[in-house]
Design an enzyme around this catalytic site. Sequence first.
Site, short mmCIF file in Angstrom:
data_model
loop_
_atom_site.label_atom_id
_atom_site.label_comp_id
_atom_site.label_asym_id
_atom_site.label_seq_id
_atom_site.Cartn_x
_atom_site.Cartn_y
_atom_site.Cartn_z
N ASP A 1 1.00 1.76 3.66
CA ASP A 1 0.60 2.72 2.63
C ASP A 1 -0.90 3.03 2.61
O ASP A 1 -1.72 2.18 2.26
CB ASP A 1 0.99 2.21 1.25
CG ASP A 1 2.41 1.68 1.18
OD1 ASP A 1 2.88 1.12 2.18
OD2 ASP A 1 3.03 1.80 0.11
N ASN B 1 7.93 6.02 -4.16
CA ASN B 1 8.07 6.41 -5.56
C ASN B 1 6.93 7.30 -6.07
O ASN B 1 7.06 7.95 -7.11
CB ASN B 1 8.18 5.17 -6.45
CG ASN B 1 7.00 4.23 -6.30
OD1 ASN B 1 6.69 3.78 -5.19
ND2 ASN B 1 6.34 3.91 -7.40
N HIS B 2 5.81 7.38 -5.34
CA HIS B 2 4.70 8.24 -5.76
C HIS B 2 4.72 9.60 -5.07
O HIS B 2 3.74 10.35 -5.14
CB HIS B 2 3.36 7.56 -5.49
CG HIS B 2 3.06 6.43 -6.43
ND1 HIS B 2 2.73 6.63 -7.76
CD2 HIS B 2 3.06 5.09 -6.24
CE1 HIS B 2 2.53 5.46 -8.34
NE2 HIS B 2 2.73 4.51 -7.45
N HIS C 1 1.85 -3.24 -1.16
CA HIS C 1 0.44 -3.19 -0.72
C HIS C 1 -0.11 -4.56 -0.34
O HIS C 1 -1.32 -4.71 -0.18
CB HIS C 1 -0.46 -2.56 -1.80
CG HIS C 1 -0.17 -1.12 -2.05
ND1 HIS C 1 -0.99 -0.30 -2.80
CD2 HIS C 1 0.86 -0.32 -1.64
CE1 HIS C 1 -0.49 0.92 -2.86
NE2 HIS C 1 0.64 0.93 -2.15
N HIS D 1 5.40 -0.65 -0.02
CA HIS D 1 5.30 -0.51 -1.48
C HIS D 1 4.42 -1.54 -2.17
O HIS D 1 3.66 -1.18 -3.08
CB HIS D 1 6.68 -0.51 -2.16
CG HIS D 1 6.59 -0.42 -3.66
ND1 HIS D 1 6.08 0.69 -4.31
CD2 HIS D 1 6.93 -1.30 -4.64
CE1 HIS D 1 6.13 0.49 -5.63
NE2 HIS D 1 6.63 -0.71 -5.84
N GLU E 1 2.11 7.84 0.77
CA GLU E 1 2.42 8.20 -0.61
C GLU E 1 1.26 7.99 -1.58
O GLU E 1 1.28 8.52 -2.68
CB GLU E 1 3.65 7.41 -1.10
CG GLU E 1 3.40 5.96 -1.40
CD GLU E 1 4.29 5.46 -2.54
OE1 GLU E 1 5.15 6.22 -2.99
OE2 GLU E 1 4.07 4.33 -2.98
N ASN E 2 0.23 7.24 -1.18
CA ASN E 2 -0.93 7.03 -2.05
C ASN E 2 -2.20 7.62 -1.43
O ASN E 2 -3.31 7.24 -1.81
CB ASN E 2 -1.15 5.54 -2.31
CG ASN E 2 0.04 4.87 -2.96
OD1 ASN E 2 0.63 3.95 -2.38
ND2 ASN E 2 0.41 5.31 -4.15
#
Length: 261
Positions: free
Chosen positions: A8, A67-68, A179, A177, A39-40
């Site tokens: 991520d 999810n983001h 991290h 997810h 996603e981040n």
Amino acid sequence: MNLLFVGDIVGQSGRRVLLNNIGALRDRLKLDLVVVNAENAAGGFGVTEKIAKELFAHEIDVLSTGNHVWDKKETLDFIGSEPRVLRPHNYPAGTPGSGWFVAHTAAGDPLGVLNVMGNVFMQPILDCPFVCTDRLLAGKPAEIKMMLVDFHAETTSEKMAMGWFLDGRVSAMVGTHTHVPTADERILPGGTAYISDVGMTGCYDSVIGMDKEKVLKRFVQKLPERLEAAEGKGTLCGVLIAMDEKTGKSSAIQRISIREE
């Protein structure tokens, strides 16, 4: 086939350390394909079309999320026209975009990339990731031997269960997810490369990529502090996976970690 999966990306620090190193990594590791969870990437929350284009311009082949994925509203507009940007495949039918894409090496060998999200301690609750993955594998073209699954989930138990569920059926299942990189990378008995979590690519002088002072206010003072991505030296975390183009089985998985000087 040599695949690099990068964990991520969180904010500017994550993007910088990735883009400054990906060219050298491609040459040194003789990479055929690169898949990145993004996603981040946009300030710690979501991914924009501009950032996605920048990553693709640096020879990133596929972007997965989690999810983001919808944290930036513009994602709803461009994800349907950019199949290389994935959202979890177990979202309801009719959700923009897809969680499935087939990338090809320079030699023309196909790699199926599937992005699914877990349900334990995750929001929103999506369709069962096991059933979703099983359904896709049953219907995928026979010529696709190599398969990568990015399982975006909170708990190691759900990730490990998915690893065993997919052993011998996909080339690799990588967890994302949390991290936080785990040290349990291995090749399962059926030839599937596995790791519970690849970790993040961002500033580790933080709390899972977020500014630590703001997070501490939430924990200690119980104040509704707005979280922001941490700034500082970035660390790239990923895994290098060796796959057999004919059988789809993996022979090696190795953690990669590069910290900015």
